[in-house]
Design a protein around this motif. Sequence first.
Motif, PDB file in Angstrom:
ATOM      1  N   VAL A  71      -3.971  82.716 -14.771  1.00 15.19           N
ATOM      2  CA  VAL A  71      -2.619  82.261 -14.509  1.00 15.19           C
ATOM      3  C   VAL A  71      -2.211  82.375 -13.598  1.00 15.19           C
ATOM      4  O   VAL A  71      -0.739  83.324 -13.096  1.00 15.19           O
ATOM      5  CB  VAL A  71      -1.731  83.647 -15.039  1.00 15.19           C
ATOM      6  CG1 VAL A  71      -1.675  82.962 -16.832  1.00 15.19           C
ATOM      7  CG2 VAL A  71      -2.275  84.938 -15.104  1.00 15.19           C
ATOM      8  N   ASP A  72      -3.063  82.440 -12.288  1.00 14.17           N
ATOM      9  CA  ASP A  72      -2.467  82.718 -10.741  1.00 14.17           C
ATOM     10  C   ASP A  72      -2.262  84.073 -10.919  1.00 14.17           C
ATOM     11  O   ASP A  72      -1.641  84.524  -9.680  1.00 14.17           O
ATOM     12  CB  ASP A  72      -1.553  81.945 -10.692  1.00 14.17           C
ATOM     13  CG  ASP A  72      -2.313  80.143 -10.812  1.00 14.17           C
ATOM     14  OD1 ASP A  72      -2.817  80.056 -10.444  1.00 14.17           O
ATOM     15  OD2 ASP A  72      -0.954  79.303 -10.767  1.00 14.17           O
ATOM     16  N   GLY A  73      -2.852  84.912 -11.012  1.00 12.58           N
ATOM     17  CA  GLY A  73      -2.481  86.508 -10.678  1.00 12.58           C
ATOM     18  C   GLY A  73      -3.139  87.308  -9.615  1.00 12.58           C
ATOM     19  O   GLY A  73      -3.707  86.470  -9.010  1.00 12.58           O
ATOM     20  N   VAL A  74      -3.403  88.477  -9.600  1.00 10.91           N
ATOM     21  CA  VAL A  74      -4.163  89.283  -8.580  1.00 10.91           C
ATOM     22  C   VAL A  74      -5.342  89.850  -9.582  1.00 10.91           C
ATOM     23  O   VAL A  74      -4.049  90.536 -10.422  1.00 10.91           O
ATOM     24  CB  VAL A  74      -2.997  89.607  -7.636  1.00 10.91           C
ATOM     25  CG1 VAL A  74      -4.283  90.698  -6.566  1.00 10.91           C
ATOM     26  CG2 VAL A  74      -2.216  88.695  -6.827  1.00 10.91           C
ATOM     27  N   VAL A  75      -5.806  89.777  -8.804  1.00 15.32           N
ATOM     28  CA  VAL A  75      -7.078  90.504  -9.389  1.00 15.32           C
ATOM     29  C   VAL A  75      -7.505  92.052  -8.306  1.00 15.32           C
ATOM     30  O   VAL A  75      -7.915  91.445  -7.083  1.00 15.32           O
ATOM     31  CB  VAL A  75      -8.308  89.980 -10.093  1.00 15.32           C
ATOM     32  CG1 VAL A  75      -9.914  91.621  -9.697  1.00 15.32           C
ATOM     33  CG2 VAL A  75      -8.215  89.292 -11.316  1.00 15.32           C
ATOM     34  N   VAL A  76      -7.341  93.116  -8.313  1.00 16.72           N
ATOM     35  CA  VAL A  76      -7.606  94.374  -7.364  1.00 16.72           C
ATOM     36  C   VAL A  76      -9.115  94.631  -7.753  1.00 16.72           C
ATOM     37  O   VAL A  76      -8.955  95.579  -8.915  1.00 16.72           O
ATOM     38  CB  VAL A  76      -6.313  95.096  -6.621  1.00 16.72           C
ATOM     39  CG1 VAL A  76      -7.568  96.530  -5.774  1.00 16.72           C
ATOM     40  CG2 VAL A  76      -5.513  94.374  -5.791  1.00 16.72           C
ATOM     41  N   ARG A  77     -10.083  95.109  -7.042  1.00 17.06           N
ATOM     42  CA  ARG A  77     -11.217  95.274  -7.779  1.00 17.06           C
ATOM     43  C   ARG A  77     -11.599  96.598  -6.672  1.00 17.06           C
ATOM     44  O   ARG A  77     -11.745  96.512  -5.634  1.00 17.06           O
ATOM     45  CB  ARG A  77     -12.758  94.333  -7.360  1.00 17.06           C
ATOM     46  CG  ARG A  77     -12.565  93.411  -8.370  1.00 17.06           C
ATOM     47  CD  ARG A  77     -13.468  91.976  -8.135  1.00 17.06           C
ATOM     48  NE  ARG A  77     -13.613  90.661  -9.274  1.00 17.06           N
ATOM     49  CZ  ARG A  77     -12.880  89.462  -9.183  1.00 17.06           C
ATOM     50  NH1 ARG A  77     -11.153  89.811  -8.565  1.00 17.06           N
ATOM     51  NH2 ARG A  77     -13.049  89.315 -10.400  1.00 17.06           N
ATOM     52  N   VAL A 123       3.296  91.400 -15.678  1.00 17.00           N
ATOM     53  CA  VAL A 123       1.877  92.010 -16.541  1.00 17.00           C
ATOM     54  C   VAL A 123       1.305  92.947 -15.492  1.00 17.00           C
ATOM     55  O   VAL A 123       0.791  92.343 -14.051  1.00 17.00           O
ATOM     56  CB  VAL A 123       0.750  90.915 -17.698  1.00 17.00           C
ATOM     57  CG1 VAL A 123       0.251  92.172 -17.763  1.00 17.00           C
ATOM     58  CG2 VAL A 123       1.383  90.147 -18.342  1.00 17.00           C
ATOM     59  N   TYR A 124       0.694  93.740 -16.717  1.00 17.58           N
ATOM     60  CA  TYR A 124       0.102  95.068 -15.004  1.00 17.58           C
ATOM     61  C   TYR A 124      -0.949  96.110 -15.576  1.00 17.58           C
ATOM     62  O   TYR A 124      -1.315  96.473 -16.898  1.00 17.58           O
ATOM     63  CB  TYR A 124       0.913  96.263 -14.251  1.00 17.58           C
ATOM     64  CG  TYR A 124       1.933  95.558 -13.342  1.00 17.58           C
ATOM     65  CD1 TYR A 124       1.634  94.504 -12.767  1.00 17.58           C
ATOM     66  CD2 TYR A 124       2.889  96.389 -13.192  1.00 17.58           C
ATOM     67  CE1 TYR A 124       2.257  94.008 -11.506  1.00 17.58           C
ATOM     68  CE2 TYR A 124       3.856  95.667 -12.150  1.00 17.58           C
ATOM     69  CZ  TYR A 124       3.592  95.169 -11.463  1.00 17.58           C
ATOM     70  OH  TYR A 124       4.631  94.488 -10.462  1.00 17.58           O
ATOM     71  N   VAL A 125      -2.319  95.649 -15.283  1.00 14.19           N
ATOM     72  CA  VAL A 125      -3.394  96.465 -16.105  1.00 14.19           C
ATOM     73  C   VAL A 125      -3.754  97.644 -14.645  1.00 14.19           C
ATOM     74  O   VAL A 125      -4.983  97.283 -14.197  1.00 14.19           O
ATOM     75  CB  VAL A 125      -4.551  95.347 -16.531  1.00 14.19           C
ATOM     76  CG1 VAL A 125      -5.579  96.482 -17.264  1.00 14.19           C
ATOM     77  CG2 VAL A 125      -3.942  94.074 -17.425  1.00 14.19           C
ATOM     78  N   PRO A 126      -3.427  98.668 -15.093  1.00 11.44           N
ATOM     79  CA  PRO A 126      -3.947  99.783 -14.010  1.00 11.44           C
ATOM     80  C   PRO A 126      -5.383 100.328 -14.308  1.00 11.44           C
ATOM     81  O   PRO A 126      -5.737 100.635 -13.911  1.00 11.44           O
ATOM     82  CB  PRO A 126      -3.347 100.558 -14.269  1.00 11.44           C
ATOM     83  CG  PRO A 126      -2.197 100.953 -16.301  1.00 11.44           C
ATOM     84  CD  PRO A 126      -2.317  99.349 -16.415  1.00 11.44           C
ATOM     85  N   GLY A 127      -5.728  99.825 -15.217  1.00 13.87           N
ATOM     86  CA  GLY A 127      -7.681 100.123 -15.589  1.00 13.87           C
ATOM     87  C   GLY A 127      -8.530  99.059 -15.952  1.00 13.87           C
ATOM     88  O   GLY A 127      -7.854  99.082 -17.437  1.00 13.87           O
ATOM     89  N   ASP A 128      -8.984  98.315 -15.132  1.00 14.47           N
ATOM     90  CA  ASP A 128     -10.248  97.197 -16.980  1.00 14.47           C
ATOM     91  C   ASP A 128     -11.393  97.901 -16.392  1.00 14.47           C
ATOM     92  O   ASP A 128     -12.475  97.302 -15.955  1.00 14.47           O
ATOM     93  CB  ASP A 128      -9.862  95.468 -16.652  1.00 14.47           C
ATOM     94  CG  ASP A 128     -10.383  94.368 -16.465  1.00 14.47           C
ATOM     95  OD1 ASP A 128     -11.259  95.283 -18.234  1.00 14.47           O
ATOM     96  OD2 ASP A 128     -10.907  93.590 -16.097  1.00 14.47           O
ATOM     97  N   PRO A 129     -11.567  98.269 -17.436  1.00 11.72           N
ATOM     98  CA  PRO A 129     -12.797  99.256 -16.998  1.00 11.72           C
ATOM     99  C   PRO A 129     -13.753  97.901 -17.275  1.00 11.72           C
ATOM    100  O   PRO A 129     -15.495  98.066 -16.588  1.00 11.72           O
ATOM    101  CB  PRO A 129     -13.484 100.314 -18.739  1.00 11.72           C
ATOM    102  CG  PRO A 129     -11.772  99.730 -18.946  1.00 11.72           C
ATOM    103  CD  PRO A 129     -11.183  99.057 -18.134  1.00 11.72           C
ATOM    104  N   SER A 187      -9.733  90.096 -15.497  1.00 10.67           N
ATOM    105  CA  SER A 187     -10.027  89.437 -14.027  1.00 10.67           C
ATOM    106  C   SER A 187      -9.920  87.909 -15.038  1.00 10.67           C
ATOM    107  O   SER A 187      -8.895  87.248 -14.016  1.00 10.67           O
ATOM    108  CB  SER A 187     -10.964  89.420 -13.373  1.00 10.67           C
ATOM    109  OG  SER A 187     -11.447  91.198 -13.115  1.00 10.67           O
ATOM    110  N   PRO A 188     -10.631  87.246 -15.538  1.00  9.55           N
ATOM    111  CA  PRO A 188     -10.337  86.341 -15.645  1.00  9.55           C
ATOM    112  C   PRO A 188      -9.206  85.508 -16.349  1.00  9.55           C
ATOM    113  O   PRO A 188      -9.097  84.567 -15.582  1.00  9.55           O
ATOM    114  CB  PRO A 188     -11.082  85.715 -16.630  1.00  9.55           C
ATOM    115  CG  PRO A 188     -12.056  86.817 -17.189  1.00  9.55           C
ATOM    116  CD  PRO A 188     -11.909  88.096 -15.804  1.00  9.55           C
ATOM    117  N   VAL A 189      -8.699  86.225 -17.275  1.00 10.28           N
ATOM    118  CA  VAL A 189      -7.319  85.791 -17.559  1.00 10.28           C
ATOM    119  C   VAL A 189      -5.898  86.439 -16.552  1.00 10.28           C
ATOM    120  O   VAL A 189      -5.552  84.863 -15.989  1.00 10.28           O
ATOM    121  CB  VAL A 189      -6.823  87.059 -18.275  1.00 10.28           C
ATOM    122  CG1 VAL A 189      -5.709  87.183 -18.744  1.00 10.28           C
ATOM    123  CG2 VAL A 189      -7.554  87.276 -20.242  1.00 10.28           C
TER     124      VAL A 189
END
Length: 417
Positions: A125-131, A108-114, A119-121
């Motif tokens: 699931v041990d994913g990556v958050v790029v802030r 799963v990629y979310v290219p923009g989370d306004p 981020s908590p999701v």
Amino acid sequence: MNRAAAPAPSPSRGRLRPAGSLRIPAHRASSATLAGAYPFLAGSPCTTGALVGVDAMTGGPFCFDPWALYAAGELTNPNAVLAGVIGQGKSALAKSLAVRAIASGRRVYVPGDPKGEWSPVAETVDGVVVRLGPGLPTRLNPLDAHGAARDMAHGPRLRLLAALAELTLRRELRPAEREGLEAAITSVEIRPDPTLSDAVEALAPGTADDGRDLYFALRRLVRGDLAGMFDGPSTQVLDHAAPMTVLDLSGLGSDDDALAVATACASSWLEHAIATGTAKRWVIYDEAWRLMRSVPLVRRMQAQWKLSRAYGIANLLVLHRLSDLDAVGRAGSEARALAEGLLADCSTRIVYRQESDQLDLTRTALGLSTAERDVLTALPRGTGLWKMPRRTHVVHHHLSAAELALFDTDAAMRGTP
């Protein structure tokens, strides 16, 4: 003259019962034909993919996997659009589709989370958050080719810079400006890893004024309010094995122009990485109504939609209502046609409750029948109409207690701690 009393009505005869029998000729048709008049009569079960919830018409399970359904010939493409008024549970559906797909080996990629809601999701699931945001240490180089050959990277780089320039100029580029932009990109591609700063420097105006507006438009990303995010080498390497990658843009606040520019840069960085991967991926555009106000960004999104099958991705566009298209352009305009093209390239249309004044527009934009349209105002929270080329379902989305706590976006309104 006396008249005989009228006979008392028989108890077996109700007052609204017709005097004679209602004679209607019998009609026989196949379930497929009857489904055209009322599409929920003969829907076959959809049991392919991750469990979503319960089919309201049959009581059976409803599952969904766009790749498997595409392979089976049920879908013409894996893309989907999800629309519904605020508070009906569409964000929870998008997040559960993403999380449950991970169990099947999807990414799963979310290219923009306004809003920072994903981020908590991702962390769960041990994913990556790029802030990304002013003052934050992360940089993404939108010209990064991720190891691709120079001739393969040239076109995407040129299209990105053209989109960024049009976003900041608020107009289309002139022919001379396009030529200047291509010359600048060509000149900096002699370097192994060109950056946006390199391209802007190559555009610095000289004696001619043809590139002056272009230069100052792109300089905003290097020295203006977006400086520090996209003007140098990437500090983040995309982990293809991560189950979810979210680009958190909540640090940009409510500035829609900055959000559009940042989403274009971030999605470009992501696109290069997507092209080199092999896993099936959801690419989710949440709060897409904000992005669709930008014609250059819609144009870039349409290009990604067209390549969804080649890349093995399924795009999910999340909207509030179909009148969000009015922010793109008037009916008949090129901008409006681009936005409507995105919807046309979504083989799956999921519609949560709509207000009555949105029904006709929703029906037209998503190709719904009259019966399907009439259902929309009566849908309870968490229930949606799923329209696919060969089937239509009304589905009650089910969440576990853990999912409900993680996906809930209305806690603040209800005073929930």
